[in-house]
Design a protein around this motif. Structure first.
Motif, short mmCIF file in Angstrom:
data_model
loop_
_atom_site.label_atom_id
_atom_site.label_comp_id
_atom_site.label_asym_id
_atom_site.label_seq_id
_atom_site.Cartn_x
_atom_site.Cartn_y
_atom_site.Cartn_z
N ILE A 267 8.21 -12.34 -12.84
CA ILE A 267 8.45 -12.88 -11.64
C ILE A 267 7.96 -10.82 -11.22
O ILE A 267 7.11 -10.95 -10.22
N PRO A 268 8.93 -9.86 -11.40
CA PRO A 268 7.90 -8.14 -11.72
C PRO A 268 6.53 -7.97 -11.07
O PRO A 268 6.39 -7.02 -11.01
N ALA A 269 6.29 -8.73 -12.83
CA ALA A 269 4.74 -9.04 -13.59
C ALA A 269 3.80 -8.91 -12.37
O ALA A 269 2.79 -8.29 -11.40
N LEU A 270 4.34 -9.90 -11.46
CA LEU A 270 3.59 -10.84 -10.56
C LEU A 270 3.50 -9.84 -9.29
O LEU A 270 2.57 -10.02 -8.57
N MET A 271 4.82 -9.62 -9.33
CA MET A 271 5.34 -8.69 -7.80
C MET A 271 4.45 -7.12 -7.97
O MET A 271 3.88 -6.48 -6.47
N LEU A 272 3.85 -6.70 -8.61
CA LEU A 272 3.31 -5.44 -8.77
C LEU A 272 1.65 -6.01 -9.32
O LEU A 272 0.65 -4.95 -8.14
N LEU A 273 1.03 -7.11 -9.20
CA LEU A 273 -0.07 -7.48 -9.55
C LEU A 273 -0.20 -8.11 -7.41
O LEU A 273 -1.84 -7.22 -7.05
N ALA A 274 0.54 -8.21 -7.09
CA ALA A 274 0.60 -8.91 -5.27
C ALA A 274 0.51 -7.19 -4.70
O ALA A 274 -0.37 -7.14 -3.81
N LEU A 275 0.90 -6.10 -5.38
CA LEU A 275 0.84 -4.75 -4.58
C LEU A 275 -0.66 -4.45 -4.65
O LEU A 275 -0.57 -4.23 -3.69
N ILE A 276 -0.81 -4.27 -6.65
CA ILE A 276 -2.27 -3.51 -6.30
C ILE A 276 -3.77 -4.49 -5.16
O ILE A 276 -4.68 -4.21 -5.20
N ALA A 277 -3.05 -5.75 -5.19
CA ALA A 277 -4.30 -6.42 -5.21
C ALA A 277 -4.32 -6.22 -3.31
O ALA A 277 -4.97 -5.88 -2.72
N PHE A 278 -2.79 -6.07 -2.64
CA PHE A 278 -2.91 -5.56 -1.33
C PHE A 278 -3.71 -4.19 -0.92
O PHE A 278 -4.26 -4.03 -0.04
N LEU A 279 -3.01 -3.29 -1.69
CA LEU A 279 -3.73 -2.17 -2.18
C LEU A 279 -5.17 -2.09 -2.05
O LEU A 279 -5.67 -1.44 -1.60
#
Length: 870
Positions: A843-855
């Motif tokens: 869960i936190p790993a995918l959330m961090l991935l989503a953040l990088i994808a957004f940026l």
């Protein structure tokens, strides 16, 4: 070979390059050429008969019992005929000395066959004559190996053989000195018995590998290779970087046909590399993509490299289990390579080929449906087969054969409705991509032998040799009849001529298969000397102690050491020989060190680890042969091609380390649902890892984003590492409470105990972590009896008596001395404690991935707008 190609080699020069490595650079004409072809054909016929169900009825028992000797005799003779001994040796005729080496080597290989009764009567112990003949035979074997494999394999075998004879000398350090062996004892071990040259490795080459190599040669001769490449280009060629993506998929399919990295590179690369260069890949990058995809063909089930069949014998599991464990890493490795070339194309804004417009999503979905449908078809075959067997119990074989023939004829009829597939010219001014909707019919019948192979392997659970026999037998029929049936359905004449063409294709395929086996047969035989030395002298344990000393008992360092050793040896050894050498020396060390570290490392995981790094040697500079072959096709620099291919293959380097510590990737002890989750998460993980190493995700990554992507990939691959830091999986309890903990644990739970005591050989104190799986039993005492545990409590100390013979602990603790002054005792005990599911780390790993994808998506939009303004 020079590292810089002034030009790309011609087709004839490329075929000569492949021949010099795989089948032999000498190809004399006339009666001598016919004789060599006849010997190769006889070898193939013998191997097919040996693998067939009728072998006990058509082959004499002494031929079957001595099949390894016959296998090696063919390999040595054909090596002398097909491979020149020196660079200056003639290529168009056979010099007198090669006749001596060929015939003499074959007769010496057959010594055990000619004098079988005598050897059996002596109990396998060589007399003086046997010893001298065996020593001369080894010399002939080394000459044959030198021709086909190069000097490194021979030098390594000689080093180990010298150790057998001179390892007891005073000049040898005490740490590796051994008692020594007489000439008779050494030659008994190396040549007369099945411990050395004629050991497990040559047996696997004889029983399994030959049939799979022949299967690939026949499938290629039938035209399947060109069909697979055309289908890959039709499906992917229109995408950005399409030729590179098609090269990856085409090479994965060609991996079914060719067990040789070099042949795979040349077969697919002659078409794919020029097209990759046309859309913007440099010569080195184009060659590197082909190398990375071709080399990985050896890890792609269901037909893997020869080393996979050796695992069956070395690990003691079925081939089905081997390919089950190897499946997921191979699939995600190829997915990652497709993503690598996609990122290269996006980064460099490469154009597409052709005017066909299809969305990436539809293409990926279509390919997934095709492969899933093919897998489902293979699996579903068992149901109609089961119904037919139940309705026709005595004649089911004939009914199934007629049904299979009818399906084949129907597919040939479909193929006859479209033109035969011709080789395209990648240098043509206008490149037209194949239309999958039009060409797919042309080769559907090529899937039948693969379905038969998978059915017998996976559903019927037949041996690899028998499964390959039935698939090869079907290919015999396809090669004989495909041209004739197509001509008949098209209304064309000359049926006898078409049958003759089919017969010649069959003969040519069988000759190709035999010539492809020369190097593998000699590699397994020569590597047998190293395996025999390990079993005769005990040098394996000395090596284990030495490597453990170098690594300081650290498992990660040990694995790095094994990986480096595989890469170094791979510079001069073929994949199969490299695997045999490294696995015989290092696998048990890694498993034992893992146990001492408290990590249970499955044997198959370590064998696959060694296998992966063995195939990487074909990539790695300065002598990665596949990289040289790709550079010969592309006209690029071979060393730069090798380094780029190694960079593209970083996922193949990382995956073995991952599945050592997370055996879920090998589908060990996972349910269907868990397996699907592991596949999805592992695919995301390898794509994130790829984006991290390429420095590009949705746009060029910043340094912190690259680090974060690599951290996310680690978390997805190894969630247990982070969860164990949050909640330790085991709670330490006093050794005195071991019996109580064992009685209170539920059946199937695991207890871990560190056993401390003197080593049987060195008498030095050592620790060993043992994992106890709690058995079904009424109470703690019954469970201890079941496991073989005999405890002697003395206050807070729990001493152990020698375990009862034949129990779980008797093998585990066999290296301890139970009768010395220092007792063997339980030092620590760890009982399982409740822990949250490790999957929560996703869960936190995918959330961090989503953040990088957004940026990155925001930055990518800004860059697009700036480009439009400019």
């Amino acid at each position: 070979m020079s590292t810089k190609q002034d030009r790309a080699l011609s087709e004839d020069e490329l075929q000569e390059l492949v021949a010099s490595s795989d089948t032999g650079a000498r190809n004399p004409k006339g009666s001598i050429g016919l004789m060599i072809a006849a010997v190769a054909l006889i070898w193939s016929i013998f191997q097919v008969l040996l693998a067939s169900p009728v072998a006990p009825y058509v082959l004499p028992g002494d031929l079957i019992n001595n099949s390894r000797q016959i296998h090696l005799a063919f390999a040595i003779f054909l090596a002398a005929m097909a491979y020149p001994l020196f660079k200056s040796s003639p290529r168009n005729y056979i010099p007198w000395y090669d006749w001596i080496f060929g015939i003499g080597g074959a007769l010496l290989a057959l010594y055990g066959y000619f004098f079988y009764e005598k050897i059996v009567g002596n109990g396998g112990l060589a007399d003086d004559t046997d010893a001298i003949v065996s020593l001369i035979a080894l010399g002939f074997l080394f000459l044959a190996a030198y021709r086909t494999l190069g000097p490194v394999m021979v030098a390594l075998a000689l080093v180990f053989l010298f150790y057998v004879f001179f390892g007891s000398s005073d000049v040898v350090p005490d740490q590796i000195r051994w008692a020594g062996a007489s000439l008779r004892k050494a030659m008994s071990h190396m040549w007369i018995t099945s411990e050395g040259v004629f050991g497990i490795a040559l047996g696997v080459s004889t029983k399994f590998v030959f049939l799979f190599v022949l299967f690939g040669a026949l499938l290629d001769r039938a035209g399947a290779g060109n069909y697979f490449i055309k289908m890959a280009f039709g499906a992917l060629g229109h995408l950005r970087g399409g030729p590179a993506k098609a090269a990856v998929v085409g090479s994965a399919a060609t991996g079914l046909i060719s067990g040789s990295s070099i042949a795979n590179v040349v077969t697919t690369g002659t078409f794919t590399i020029p097209l990759m260069k046309r859309v913007g890949f440099s010569a080195e990058k184009a060659g590197s993509v082909e190398v990375a995809s071709s080399v990985n063909g050896q890890i792609m089930p269901p037909v893997m490299g020869a080393a996979a069949f050796l695992m069956v014998e070395y690990v003691g599991i079925s081939y089905v289990e081997v390919i089950t464990h190897a499946f997921l890493p191979a699939i995600i490795s190829y997915i990652a390579l497709v993503y690598i070339v996609h990122l290269e194309a996006v980064k460099n804004r490469m154009p597409t080929i052709g005017n066909k417009v299809v969305s990436m999503g539809k293409t990926i979905g279509g390919m997934f449906l095709f492969f899933a449908g093919f897998a489902l078809l293979c699996y579903a075959t068992q149901y109609p087969v089961g119904w037919i067997v139940s309705f026709f119990p005595s004649g089911s074989g004939w009914v199934l054969s007629i049904l299979l023939f009818a399906i084949y004829v129907a597919l040939i009829y479909l193929a006859a409705q479209v033109p035969d597939l011709e080789q395209d010219d990648p240098d043509a001014e206008v490149v037209e991509l194949p239309d999958v909707a039009k060409i797919y019919k042309a080769g559907l019948y090529y899937l039948l032998p693969i379905i038969v192979l998978v059915y017998f392997l996976m559903i019927e659970r037949k041996s690899p040799g028998l499964s390959a026999f039935w698939a090869t037998f079907l290919l015999f029929g396809i090669l004989l009849t495909q041209k004739w049936l197509k001509a008949m359905f098209r209304g064309e004449g000359d049926p006898v001529g078409r049958l003759r063409e089919g017969f010649m294709d069959l003969i040519g395929g069988m000759i190709d298969g035999a010539r492809n086996m020369i190097g593998i047969g000699l590699a397994t035989a020569t590597a047998g000397i190293i395996v025999g030395t390990v079993s005769l002298t005990g040098i394996g344990q000395v090596m284990a102690d030495f490597v453990e000393f170098l690594s300081g008992g650290n498992l990660i360092l040990m694995l790095v050491f094994v990986a480096i050793l595989s890469l170094i040896l791979g510079m001069g050894l073929p994949t199969t020989a490299n695997y045999i050498v490294v696995s015989s020396l290092m696998v048990s060390v890694v498993v034992e060190l893992g146990a001492q570290s408290g990590l249970v490392v499955p044997l198959i995981a370590v064998h696959l680890f060694v296998f992966y790094f063995g195939i990487m040697a074909d990539v790695t500079p300065p002598v990665g042969l596949a990289s040289f072959a790709a550079a010969a096709v592309s006209g690029g620099d071979a060393i730069r091609t090798g380094f780029t291919a190694f960079f593209y293959s970083l996922r193949t380097v990382a995956l073995p380390f991952v599945f050592i510590f997370n055996t879920d990737l090998l589908l060990i002890d996972v349910t269907w649902m868990q397996g699907i989750i592991v596949f999805v998460v592992a695919t995301i993980g390898i794509l994130v890892f790829t984006a991290g190493t390429m420095g590009f995700f949705l746009t060029k990554s910043r340094i912190w984003e690259t680090v974060a992507l690599l951290l996310i990939a680690f978390a997805l691959f190894r969630p247990g590492f982070f969860m164990n830091q949050i909640q330790p999986p085991f709670a330490e309890i006093p050794p005195a409470q071991f019996e109580t903990a064992l009685g209170e644990a539920s059946p199937g739970d695991q207890l871990r105990a560190v056993i401390r005591g003197p080593d049987f050989d060195t008498l030095e104190s050592k620790d060993l972590t043992v994992v106890f799986e709690v058995p079904e039993a009424a109470d703690a005492q019954a469970r201890m009896d079941n496991l073989g545990i005999m405890i002697v409590p003395e206050g807070d100390t729990i001493k152990l008596d020698e375990p009862m013979f034949g129990t779980f602990l008797s093998d585990k603790l066999s290296t301890f001395d139970f009768y010395g002054d220092e007792p063997v005792q339980i030092a620590t005990v760890k009982a399982p404690s409740s822990q949250l599911p490790k999957e929560l780390i996703f869960i936190p790993a995918l959330m961090l991935l989503a953040l990088i994808a957004f940026l990155q998506s925001r930055r990518a939009e800004d860059e697009t707008l700036q480009g439009e303004v400019a």
